[in-house]
Design a protein around this motif. Structure first.
Motif, PDB file in Angstrom:
ATOM      1  N   GLU B 125       0.806  -1.223   0.000  1.00  0.00           N
ATOM      2  CA  GLU B 125       0.000   0.000   0.000  1.00  0.00           C
ATOM      3  C   GLU B 125       0.840   1.275   0.000  1.00  0.00           C
ATOM      4  N   TYR B 248      -1.732  -9.085  -7.932  1.00  0.00           N
ATOM      5  CA  TYR B 248      -0.747  -9.694  -7.043  1.00  0.00           C
ATOM      6  C   TYR B 248      -0.172 -10.959  -7.655  1.00  0.00           C
ATOM      7  N   ASN B 259       3.882  -1.355 -11.578  1.00  0.00           N
ATOM      8  CA  ASN B 259       2.848  -0.502 -10.978  1.00  0.00           C
ATOM      9  C   ASN B 259       1.743  -1.320 -10.341  1.00  0.00           C
ATOM     10  N   HIS B 260       1.084  -0.699  -9.391  1.00  0.00           N
ATOM     11  CA  HIS B 260      -0.144  -1.238  -8.829  1.00  0.00           C
ATOM     12  C   HIS B 260      -1.233  -0.203  -9.105  1.00  0.00           C
ATOM     13  N   PRO B 261      -2.475  -0.667  -9.446  1.00  0.00           N
ATOM     14  CA  PRO B 261      -3.494   0.318  -9.846  1.00  0.00           C
ATOM     15  C   PRO B 261      -3.929   1.287  -8.753  1.00  0.00           C
ATOM     16  N   ARG B 262      -3.641   1.014  -7.494  1.00  0.00           N
ATOM     17  CA  ARG B 262      -4.099   1.943  -6.458  1.00  0.00           C
ATOM     18  C   ARG B 262      -2.984   2.594  -5.664  1.00  0.00           C
ATOM     19  N   TRP B 263      -1.858   1.897  -5.499  1.00  0.00           N
ATOM     20  CA  TRP B 263      -0.810   2.452  -4.650  1.00  0.00           C
ATOM     21  C   TRP B 263       0.466   2.664  -5.434  1.00  0.00           C
ATOM     22  N   SER B 264       1.129   3.754  -5.145  1.00  0.00           N
ATOM     23  CA  SER B 264       2.393   4.027  -5.810  1.00  0.00           C
ATOM     24  C   SER B 264       3.434   3.004  -5.372  1.00  0.00           C
ATOM     25  N   LYS B 266       6.525   3.354  -6.846  1.00  0.00           N
ATOM     26  CA  LYS B 266       7.784   4.072  -7.085  1.00  0.00           C
ATOM     27  C   LYS B 266       8.266   4.761  -5.808  1.00  0.00           C
TER      28      LYS B 266
END
Lengths: 196, 302
Positions: B125, B248, B259-264, B266
Motif C-alpha cells: 500500500e 498480485y 505498478n499497482h493500480p491503487r498504490w504508488s 515508485k
C-alpha cells in the motif's frame, strides 16, 4: 416547526462545523496523517456533494426557495474538501514523478482529478453576481456539471475502495446519486407534460 | 553464492540481551519513542539498514496493522486481536520432508536460538516501517525437517478460528490465509521467523506467536500467526493471487518498476515522516537477493 431562512442557515452551519470536528472526536488516526486526511477529505467531499444534490428536489417539494442558500453552502463545503484533498495529494503524494505518470500508473487518480476539474467553475460562479452576469439559464446549464462531477468522484472512490474497505459504500453513493438524477428527470418530464 | 551467504550472515550480528534491553528502554523512554542517539546506536547492529532507517516507534508498529483476520481497517487489528488466544499453539510441519513434526512454542524456543534483526518492511500500500524483530533464521528451522529433493516450494498457513478472528467471518479473502515461497527463497539467510518486536513477545496484531518476515517482498508475504508449514512440489496458490491475480503475483518482490493500480510503488511513506521517499528495488536488499531471480522477467513474474 416553521422553517425560515435563519433556522435553515443555522442548521447548515451545524452540519458543516460538525464535519470539521468529527475526525477529532472520533480518534482521528494520526499514525499516517496524510492517508487519514486524504481519506476523510475525499469522503466528506462526496457526502456534501450528495447533500447538495438533495436540496434541489427538497426546494421543489417543500416549496421553500430560501433553501437555495443551503445548496450553495453545501456545494462550497464539498469544494473546500476536494480542494484540500487535491492539495494534500499534490504536496505529499506525488514526489519524484509527475501527475501524468501517476494517471498512467493509477487511473483512478485521473477520475478524481476530472471530478475536481468539473467543480472548479461551479465554485467560482457560486455567487449571485455570476448568476446575474451569466443569466439564469446559462448558469443553470453550467451547474449541471455537478452530475458528471459526482459520477466521477463516486467512480474514483469505487476504484480505490474495491479491495480494502470494500465497494459497498461507493456503490451506495452511486445508487443515491442515480436515484436523485432519476427523481429530477421524472420531475422535469412530469412538469413539462403539465406545461403542454 | 556461498560467499554472499557468509557476508550476509556476518552482517546480521546477534545483540547481547543486556545491551539490547538497555537500548530498547532508552528508545522507548525517549520523547516520541525516538531519539537520534538511539537510532545510530541501533543502526550499527545491522549494516543492512542505513542511517536513514530509523526504527519506527513501538506504538506505531503495534497500532497500524494490516491483518484482515481482525478487520480490514488498519486500526482494527489492535482493537480486535485481544480475543485471540495463542496459548496453547501448535505448528504442523509436513509434506515432502523426511522428519515431519508438530511443534508447540516451547519446542520452537528450545530448538532455535533467538537473535535480533532490524529490517525495513515495505507494504504494497505504499507505506513502510523499520522494525527491530527478534526471532530465528527460517533456513535452519526448515532444514531440521530434512526436506526432500522433490520439495521446491514451502507453503504457510495462518490459523483459521473465526470465533476469535472476527475478520474471518466476512468473505473478503478465502480463509485460511495462505502464503508461499520458492524453497531457495525460504533458504535465503535473510528469511526470518519472528517471535518478537523490540524484545517483547509479538502482540496478536503483529502475528503472534510466530510469523514470517521476508524483507525484500511486500509485507503481505510475511504471513502471520502460522499454524501449518508444508513442503510442496508445485507453486502454492497464495491468498492474494487467488483473490486478484492481475494485481498480485506469487513473488511480490518489492519492485518500483511494476505498478499497482491503487498504490504508488515508485515511492513510499515511511511511517512517522510526511514526505514520500523513493522505493528501492527488492526494498534495498538487492545485493543479497538478486541472484535468486537471475534470468527472470520480473515484469512477468511480479
Amino acid at each position: 416547526m416553521v422553517l425560515d431562512k435563519k433556522k435553515c442557515l443555522f442548521f447548515c452551519w451545524i452540519i458543516i462545523v460538525f464535519s470539521f470536528i468529527y475526525p477529532f472526536l472520533n480518534n482521528f488516526y494520526l499514525i499516517n496523517p496524510v492517508e487519514s486526511i486524504l481519506h476523510y477529505s475525499g469522503q466528506s467531499s462526496i457526502r456534501f456533494l450528495l447533500l447538495t444534490l438533495m436540496i434541489t428536489p427538497l426546494i421543489k417539494f417543500l416549496k421553500q426557495p430560501f433553501l437555495i442558500f443551503a445548496r450553495k453552502m453545501f456545494g462550497l463545503t464539498s469544494f473546500f474538501y476536494v480542494l484540500l484533498h487535491f492539495l494534500v495529494y499534490l504536496f505529499f503524494e506525488i514526489e519524484s514523478f509527475g501527475i501524468y505518470e501517476d494517471f498512467q500508473a493509477r487511473p483512478f487518480i485521473a477520475y478524481g482529478f476530472f471530478a475536481f476539474f468539473c467543480l472548479i467553475p461551479l465554485a467560482i460562479t457560486s455567487n449571485n453576481k455570476s448568476i446575474k452576469k451569466m443569466g439564469v439559464n446559462n448558469w443553470k446549464n453550467l451547474h449541471q456539471l455537478i452530475y458528471p462531477a459526482f459520477a466521477l468522484s463516486a467512480f474514483h472512490y469505487y476504484l480505490k475502495s474495491v479491495s480494502k474497505e470494500g465497494p459497498k459504500l461507493a456503490l451506495t453513493y452511486l445508487f443515491f446519486g442515480l436515484f436523485l438524477l432519476f427523481f429530477r428527470a421524472f420531475k422535469l418530464s412530469f412538469r413539462s407534460r403539465i406545461d403542454d | 553464492m556461498s560467499s554472499i551467504i557468509e557476508v550476509t550472515m556476518s552482517d546480521l550480528k546477534i545483540t547481547p540481551k543486556s545491551i539490547y534491553l538497555k537500548r530498547r528502554s532508552f528508545i522507548r523512554n525517549s520523547f516520541f519513542g525516538i531519539s537520534s542517539l538511539g537510532f545510530s546506536k541501533l543502526a550499527k547492529f545491522s549494516s543492512l539498514v542505513s542511517e536513514s532507517d530509523k526504527p519506527t516507534s513501538y506504538e506505531a508498529i503495534t497500532s497500524y496493522n494490516n491483518f484482515y483476520e481482525f478487520g480490514t481497517s488498519k486500526s482494527d487489528p489492535k482493537k480486535n486481536a485481544s480475543r485471540l488466544s495463542t496459548n496453547p499453539w501448535s505448528i504442523e510441519v509436513s509434506g515432502l520432508c523426511r522428519s515431519p513434526k508438530t511443534l508447540d512454542m516451547d519446542d520452537i524456543f528450545k530448538l532455535n536460538k533467538i537473535e535480533e534483526r532490524i529490517y525495513r518492511l515495505r507494504c504494497v500500500e505504499g507505506w513502510s516501517m523499520v522494525i527491530p524483530w527478534t526471532g530465528f533464521s527460517l533456513r535452519d528451522f526448515l532444514l531440521s525437517f530434512e526436506p526432500e529433493e522433490s520439495a521446491r516450494y514451502v507453503k504457510f498457513e495462518t490459523l483459521y478460528r473465526p470465533e476469535e478472528m472476527i475478520g474471518q467471518t466476512s468473505k473478503i479473502l478465502d480463509w485460511p490465509y495462505v502464503e508461499g515461497l520458492r524453497l531457495d527463497e525460504a533458504m535465503h539467510p535473510l528469511s526470518f521467523l519472528s517471535t518478537g518486536i523490540y524484545g517483547e513477545s509479538l502482540l496478536n496484531q503483529n502475528g503472534a506467536p510466530l510469523r514470517l518476515v521476508i524483507p525484500w517482498k511486500y509485507g503481505f508475504k510475511s504471513i502471520k500467526s502460522i499454524v501449518k508449514i508444508t513442503f510442496e512440489r508445485d507453486m502454492p496458490l497464495t491468498s492474494w493471487v487467488k483473490s486478484n491475480p492481475r494485481e498480485y503475483g506469487f513473488y511480490s518482490n518489492v519492485n518500483p518498476e511494476v505498478n499497482h493500480p491503487r498504490w504508488s510503488q515508485k515511492t513510499e511513506r515511511r511511517i512517522g515522516e510526511w514526505l514520500r521517499r523513493k522505493t528501492l528495488m527488492y526494498n534495498g536488499y538487492g545485493e543479497e537477493v538478486k541472484d535468486l531471480y537471475k534470468n527472470m522477467d520480473l515484469k512477468k513474474w511480479f
